[in-house]
Design a protein around this motif. Structure first.
Motif, PDB file in Angstrom:
ATOM      1  N   SER A 178       3.541  38.119  -0.295  1.00 56.29           N
ATOM      2  CA  SER A 178       2.430  37.913  -1.231  1.00 56.29           C
ATOM      3  C   SER A 178       1.228  37.281  -0.527  1.00 56.29           C
ATOM      4  CB  SER A 178       2.880  37.030  -2.400  1.00 56.29           C
ATOM      5  OG  SER A 178       3.902  37.654  -3.132  1.00 56.29           O
ATOM      6  N   ILE A 179       1.492  36.349   0.384  1.00 56.47           N
ATOM      7  CA  ILE A 179       0.411  35.717   1.136  1.00 56.47           C
ATOM      8  C   ILE A 179      -0.306  36.756   1.994  1.00 56.47           C
ATOM      9  CG2 ILE A 179      -0.108  34.055   2.972  1.00 56.47           C
ATOM     10  CD1 ILE A 179       2.241  32.360   1.917  1.00 56.47           C
ATOM     11  N   ILE A 180       0.459  37.622   2.644  1.00 56.25           N
ATOM     12  CA  ILE A 180      -0.126  38.684   3.472  1.00 56.25           C
ATOM     13  C   ILE A 180      -1.006  39.599   2.631  1.00 56.25           C
ATOM     14  CG2 ILE A 180       0.434  40.741   4.834  1.00 56.25           C
ATOM     15  CD1 ILE A 180       3.023  39.220   5.698  1.00 56.25           C
ATOM     16  N   SER A 181      -0.534  39.976   1.455  1.00 54.29           N
ATOM     17  CA  SER A 181      -1.323  40.831   0.555  1.00 54.29           C
ATOM     18  C   SER A 181      -2.624  40.152   0.148  1.00 54.29           C
ATOM     19  CB  SER A 181      -0.499  41.185  -0.689  1.00 54.29           C
ATOM     20  OG  SER A 181       0.616  41.976  -0.351  1.00 54.29           O
ATOM     21  N   ASN A 182      -2.540  38.850  -0.139  1.00 55.49           N
ATOM     22  CA  ASN A 182      -3.744  38.105  -0.510  1.00 55.49           C
ATOM     23  C   ASN A 182      -4.776  38.121   0.614  1.00 55.49           C
ATOM     24  OD1 ASN A 182      -2.783  37.487  -3.021  1.00 55.49           O
ATOM     25  ND2 ASN A 182      -2.400  35.328  -2.614  1.00 55.49           N
ATOM     26  N   TYR A 183      -4.326  37.851   1.849  1.00 57.59           N
ATOM     27  CA  TYR A 183      -5.252  37.856   2.986  1.00 57.59           C
ATOM     28  C   TYR A 183      -5.898  39.233   3.163  1.00 57.59           C
ATOM     29  CZ  TYR A 183      -3.838  33.235   4.731  1.00 57.59           C
ATOM     30  OH  TYR A 183      -3.628  31.882   4.884  1.00 57.59           O
ATOM     31  N   ARG A 184      -5.105  40.267   3.052  1.00 53.35           N
ATOM     32  CA  ARG A 184      -5.636  41.612   3.246  1.00 53.35           C
ATOM     33  C   ARG A 184      -6.639  41.989   2.156  1.00 53.35           C
ATOM     34  NH1 ARG A 184       0.105  44.572   4.849  1.00 53.35           N
ATOM     35  NH2 ARG A 184       0.123  43.941   7.065  1.00 53.35           N
ATOM     36  N   ASP A 212     -19.516  40.595   5.301  1.00 51.58           N
ATOM     37  CA  ASP A 212     -19.148  39.532   6.233  1.00 51.58           C
ATOM     38  C   ASP A 212     -17.939  39.999   7.043  1.00 51.58           C
ATOM     39  OD1 ASP A 212     -18.537  37.194   7.591  1.00 51.58           O
ATOM     40  OD2 ASP A 212     -19.053  35.905   5.887  1.00 51.58           O
ATOM     41  N   SER A 213     -18.190  40.768   8.098  1.00 49.28           N
ATOM     42  CA  SER A 213     -17.105  41.347   8.888  1.00 49.28           C
ATOM     43  C   SER A 213     -16.341  40.292   9.683  1.00 49.28           C
ATOM     44  CB  SER A 213     -17.665  42.410   9.840  1.00 49.28           C
ATOM     45  OG  SER A 213     -18.653  41.847  10.695  1.00 49.28           O
ATOM     46  N   GLN A 214     -17.011  39.196  10.061  1.00 46.11           N
ATOM     47  CA  GLN A 214     -16.352  38.159  10.840  1.00 46.11           C
ATOM     48  C   GLN A 214     -15.265  37.462  10.022  1.00 46.11           C
ATOM     49  OE1 GLN A 214     -16.669  37.562  14.134  1.00 46.11           O
ATOM     50  NE2 GLN A 214     -14.912  36.199  13.809  1.00 46.11           N
ATOM     51  N   LYS A 215     -15.593  37.100   8.772  1.00 48.15           N
ATOM     52  CA  LYS A 215     -14.595  36.460   7.912  1.00 48.15           C
ATOM     53  C   LYS A 215     -13.477  37.435   7.564  1.00 48.15           C
ATOM     54  CE  LYS A 215     -17.347  32.770   5.833  1.00 48.15           C
ATOM     55  NZ  LYS A 215     -17.854  32.164   4.577  1.00 48.15           N
ATOM     56  N   ALA A 216     -13.838  38.718   7.401  1.00 46.90           N
ATOM     57  CA  ALA A 216     -12.823  39.731   7.138  1.00 46.90           C
ATOM     58  C   ALA A 216     -11.842  39.810   8.300  1.00 46.90           C
ATOM     59  CB  ALA A 216     -13.476  41.091   6.900  1.00 46.90           C
ATOM     60  N   LYS A 217     -12.382  39.764   9.515  1.00 47.02           N
ATOM     61  CA  LYS A 217     -11.545  39.817  10.714  1.00 47.02           C
ATOM     62  C   LYS A 217     -10.631  38.601  10.790  1.00 47.02           C
ATOM     63  CE  LYS A 217     -11.869  40.296  15.756  1.00 47.02           C
ATOM     64  NZ  LYS A 217     -12.804  40.419  16.910  1.00 47.02           N
ATOM     65  N   THR A 218     -11.167  37.427  10.419  1.00 48.10           N
ATOM     66  CA  THR A 218     -10.364  36.204  10.436  1.00 48.10           C
ATOM     67  C   THR A 218      -9.199  36.294   9.455  1.00 48.10           C
ATOM     68  OG1 THR A 218     -12.293  34.866  11.058  1.00 48.10           O
ATOM     69  CG2 THR A 218     -10.411  33.708  10.068  1.00 48.10           C
ATOM     70  N   LYS A 269      -5.081  36.285  10.071  1.00 46.92           N
ATOM     71  CA  LYS A 269      -4.095  35.448   9.393  1.00 46.92           C
ATOM     72  C   LYS A 269      -2.968  36.300   8.807  1.00 46.92           C
ATOM     73  CE  LYS A 269      -7.196  31.622   8.143  1.00 46.92           C
ATOM     74  NZ  LYS A 269      -7.782  30.835   7.035  1.00 46.92           N
ATOM     75  N   ALA A 270      -3.349  37.446   8.253  1.00 45.64           N
ATOM     76  CA  ALA A 270      -2.344  38.357   7.702  1.00 45.64           C
ATOM     77  C   ALA A 270      -1.399  38.837   8.797  1.00 45.64           C
ATOM     78  CB  ALA A 270      -3.018  39.546   7.025  1.00 45.64           C
TER      79      ALA A 270
END
Length: 447
Positions: free
Chosen positions: A408-414, A425-431, A435-436
């Motif tokens: 569930s955490i992985i899904s949230n990050y994605r 904001d591609s940088q935050k997306a990459k971050t 994490k995922a």
């Protein structure tokens, strides 16, 4: 009393029958993967909530202190035996569990015990108990398996030493959480230490006094639990006839409810609606009434009948309130919010989301709170409220972290990363994707 006889004109009921056979034949001829995906998505909203790793079905937290990492295999075996006896498992279940525990004890007495053999047999024994609990509670349970999984994360001494007892790992239950389990053969009440406690106040369990009726119902339920729908419908039909002859209306209500769930998952919606309605007429359980109304609401929502769906959700909230089943109220409120979001009615959608999240907090269940925030995020994104969605994902992840729900955490990050890309904001997306990825690696190691 709520009037639940609100059906579209085209719905005709055909009763308990063998239409499941025809359904299977039709599905074998169909190659449409998109229909299957849509059906799965529609059913996702009404799946039951699961328990977090350290939580029993009552909602009570286990007394294990995981900061103290040492436990001997002898204590695990002893607690396992106590739990098997305490929940009133029948002889066939006891014997099967005991056979695995005997193998574990023999292995643990060796100079160099095999960790793999011991863990494998513990998992097998835990699954047997969970299967029995699932049948008895009439809802999925992995409470024993989750307890074993949690212990595997600690430093277990696999060399048997009965004198090495770590009190932090005893399966203690508060004094007011008395385990009550009705078995197939004889009802019994058990109260002792080291017991897995079962729900009482909000329990959907009804076990008839008639022993034959009891056996017939549980056999039909077993067929249903393994998706042998044709056999299940036939067995429930016989159980219903017997219950009618015995004059047991409560048992009739339970049969209708189980039959309705079979029709529902096979998309025989008219039959499901009628069977849910029959369950409402017969059952005395407010939980069953609430669940029936939620299921009917979802059906009406699926066939784009907005007003009947709303009415059924309101009824579900009312009955769930009478039984103090807060998680069920939370689910109904979130489903209502989703319905209004489909009409792009932001005001009502967010009003219901606010109520749902408030109710979720009252459950004190990290799993319920996290999943409610998760659905709130999905609905917010659908309404183009991306910043609000990100806040919800953040809160959802915070609570999922407390339950070790890595998937569930992985899904949230994605999903949060996708929103960041939409916002440019591609940088935050990459971050977030990073994490995922890290969590995914942890998940692979655990598995």
């Amino acid at each position: 009393m709520y009037n639940n006889t609100i059906y579209p004109g085209y719905i005709n009921y055909t009763g308990i029958n063998n239409r499941i056979v025809k359904k299977k034949e039709d599905e074998e001829k169909s190659n449409s993967s998109s229909q299957a995906a849509t059906k799965e998505a529609q059913r996702e909203a009404v799946k039951g909530d699961s328990f977090s790793r350290s939580q029993f079905p009552t909602g009570a937290q286990g007394a294990i202190d995981y900061s103290n990492p040492k436990v001997n295999i002898s204590q695990i075996i002893t607690d396992f035996k106590n739990t098997t006896v305490a929940i009133g498992a029948p002889d066939d279940v006891k014997n099967e569990v005991t056979s695995y525990l005997d193998l574990i004890e023999k292995q643990a007495q060796k100079d160099e015990p095999s960790k793999q053999i011991i863990q494998s047999n513990l998992k097998n024994a835990s699954q047997i108990l969970d299967t029995y609990i699932t049948t008895t509670l009439q809802k999925p349970s992995k409470v024993v398996e989750n307890w074993i999984d949690a212990l595997f994360l600690q430093q277990v001494d696999y060399k048997s030493n009965p004198k090495d007892i770590n009190p932090a790992y005893k399966l203690d239950v508060p004094d007011d959480e008395v385990a009550v389990v009705e078995t197939v053969d004889e009802p019994q009440k058990v109260q002792e230490e080291n017991v897995i406690a079962f729900p009482q106040k909000n329990s959907d369990i009804y076990i008839p006094e008639d022993k034959q009726l009891r056996k017939m119902f549980i056999q039909a339920k077993k067929y249903s639990s393994i998706d042998q729908d044709e056999k299940a419908l036939d067995a429930f039909s016989q159980t219903l006839n017997y219950a009618e002859q015995a004059g047991d209306k409560q048992a009739q209500g339970m049969v209708y409810y189980e039959v309705a769930k079979i029709y529902d998952r096979n998309d025989y919606l008219p039959d499901a609606i009628k069977s849910y309605d029959k369950a409402l007429e017969n059952t005395e359980s407010n939980n069953i009434k609430a669940r029936s109304h939620i299921s009917m609401a979802k059906i009406y929502d699926d066939v784009v009948q907005f007003e009947p769906a709303v009415d059924h959700y309101y009824a579900a909230i009312s009955y769930a309130g009478e039984s103090e089943n807060i998680p069920l109220q939370t689910k109904a409120l979130t489903n209502l919010a989703d319905m209004f979001s489909n009409r792009y009615d932001k005001s009502n959608a967010f009003d219901y989301l606010d109520l749902a999240n408030q109710m979720a907090q009252e459950t004190k269940s990290n799993k319920v709170i996290a999943s409610t925030y998760r659905r709130s995020a999905d609905i917010s994104e659908k309404l183009d409220e991306n910043l609000t969605a990100l806040d919800y994902y953040k809160e959802s992840t915070r609570y999922y972290t407390k339950t070790d729900s890595l998937e569930s955490i992985i899904s949230n990050y994605r999903d949060a990363a996708k929103i960041m890309l939409k916002l440019g904001d591609s940088q935050k997306a990459k971050t977030l994707l990073g994490k995922a990825f890290v969590k995914s690696q942890s998940l692979e190691i655990q598995n």
